[in-house]
Write a protein that holds these residues in place. Sequence first.
Motif, PDB file in Angstrom:
ATOM      1  N   HIS A 201      36.192  61.892  30.344  1.00 53.50           N
ATOM      2  CA  HIS A 201      35.105  62.645  29.863  1.00 53.50           C
ATOM      3  C   HIS A 201      34.816  62.428  28.237  1.00 53.50           C
ATOM      4  CE1 HIS A 201      35.218  64.343  33.737  1.00 53.50           C
ATOM      5  NE2 HIS A 201      36.548  64.301  33.644  1.00 53.50           N
ATOM      6  N   GLU A 202      34.888  61.300  27.921  1.00 51.08           N
ATOM      7  CA  GLU A 202      34.579  60.930  26.288  1.00 51.08           C
ATOM      8  C   GLU A 202      33.329  60.956  26.282  1.00 51.08           C
ATOM      9  OE1 GLU A 202      37.117  57.799  25.241  1.00 51.08           O
ATOM     10  OE2 GLU A 202      38.948  59.156  25.293  1.00 51.08           O
ATOM     11  N   PRO A 203      32.485  61.208  24.901  1.00 55.38           N
ATOM     12  CA  PRO A 203      31.334  61.246  24.699  1.00 55.38           C
ATOM     13  C   PRO A 203      30.554  59.778  24.644  1.00 55.38           C
ATOM     14  CG  PRO A 203      32.184  62.261  22.847  1.00 55.38           C
ATOM     15  CD  PRO A 203      33.246  62.007  23.967  1.00 55.38           C
ATOM     16  N   ILE A 204      29.404  59.440  24.849  1.00 60.54           N
ATOM     17  CA  ILE A 204      28.784  58.187  24.641  1.00 60.54           C
ATOM     18  C   ILE A 204      27.596  58.445  23.804  1.00 60.54           C
ATOM     19  CG2 ILE A 204      28.142  57.927  27.076  1.00 60.54           C
ATOM     20  CD1 ILE A 204      28.773  54.742  26.784  1.00 60.54           C
ATOM     21  N   SER A 205      27.194  57.519  23.062  1.00 60.58           N
ATOM     22  CA  SER A 205      26.117  57.694  22.306  1.00 60.58           C
ATOM     23  C   SER A 205      25.256  56.551  22.248  1.00 60.58           C
ATOM     24  CB  SER A 205      26.310  57.668  20.817  1.00 60.58           C
ATOM     25  OG  SER A 205      27.079  56.481  20.228  1.00 60.58           O
ATOM     26  N   TRP A 206      23.891  56.406  21.779  1.00 57.37           N
ATOM     27  CA  TRP A 206      23.037  55.476  22.019  1.00 57.37           C
ATOM     28  C   TRP A 206      23.648  54.160  21.244  1.00 57.37           C
ATOM     29  CZ3 TRP A 206      20.529  53.381  17.964  1.00 57.37           C
ATOM     30  CH2 TRP A 206      20.612  54.014  16.658  1.00 57.37           C
ATOM     31  N   ILE A 207      24.438  54.424  20.026  1.00 56.59           N
ATOM     32  CA  ILE A 207      24.912  53.376  19.185  1.00 56.59           C
ATOM     33  C   ILE A 207      26.085  52.606  20.082  1.00 56.59           C
ATOM     34  CG2 ILE A 207      26.357  52.959  17.196  1.00 56.59           C
ATOM     35  CD1 ILE A 207      24.685  55.297  15.854  1.00 56.59           C
ATOM     36  N   THR A 208      27.015  53.292  20.827  1.00 59.46           N
ATOM     37  CA  THR A 208      27.801  52.506  21.624  1.00 59.46           C
ATOM     38  C   THR A 208      27.362  51.933  22.681  1.00 59.46           C
ATOM     39  OG1 THR A 208      29.393  54.726  21.366  1.00 59.46           O
ATOM     40  CG2 THR A 208      29.887  53.216  23.128  1.00 59.46           C
ATOM     41  N   VAL A 209      26.184  52.296  23.384  1.00 58.62           N
ATOM     42  CA  VAL A 209      25.571  51.594  24.267  1.00 58.62           C
ATOM     43  C   VAL A 209      24.888  50.549  23.847  1.00 58.62           C
ATOM     44  CG1 VAL A 209      23.712  51.738  25.949  1.00 58.62           C
ATOM     45  CG2 VAL A 209      25.079  53.591  25.846  1.00 58.62           C
ATOM     46  N   SER A 210      24.169  50.579  22.544  1.00 59.34           N
ATOM     47  CA  SER A 210      23.420  49.361  21.912  1.00 59.34           C
ATOM     48  C   SER A 210      24.643  48.329  21.560  1.00 59.34           C
ATOM     49  CB  SER A 210      22.905  49.889  20.589  1.00 59.34           C
ATOM     50  OG  SER A 210      21.926  50.656  20.827  1.00 59.34           O
TER      51      SER A 210
END
Length: 105
Positions: A79-88
Motif C-alpha cells: 500500500h505504498e503511494p505511487i506518483s506520476w513521476i514514478t510511473v513516468s
Amino acid sequence: MGYLYLGMAIVGEVIGTNLLKLSDGFTKALFTVGSLFAYLFCFYFLSLSMRSIDLNVVYALWAGLGIVITTIISVVLWHEPISWITVSGIILITFGTVLLNLHIN
C-alpha cells in the motif's frame, strides 16, 4: 534457455527484495536469511542467462522488469503511494528495455 534463466533471476530478485522489506533492516532473522537465499538464487540464474544473452540486454531486462514488478507489488501488497513521476520513470525504463532488445543482432 537463457530467457528462462533470466525469468528465474527476476523472480528471485523480486522475492528477495520483498523479503528484504520484511526483514526490517535485518532485524528479523527468518526474512533476512530468506532474502539472502533469494538473492543467491537470483544471481546464480542471472549468471546462467549471460551465457546466451548479451550482458546489456540481460541487465536491462532484469532491472527493468524487476522495477516494474516490484513497484506493482509495493502498491498492491504494501500500500505504498505511487506518483506520476514514478510511473513516468517506469515507462522510460520500459521503453529503454524494448530498444535494447530491438538492437539484438
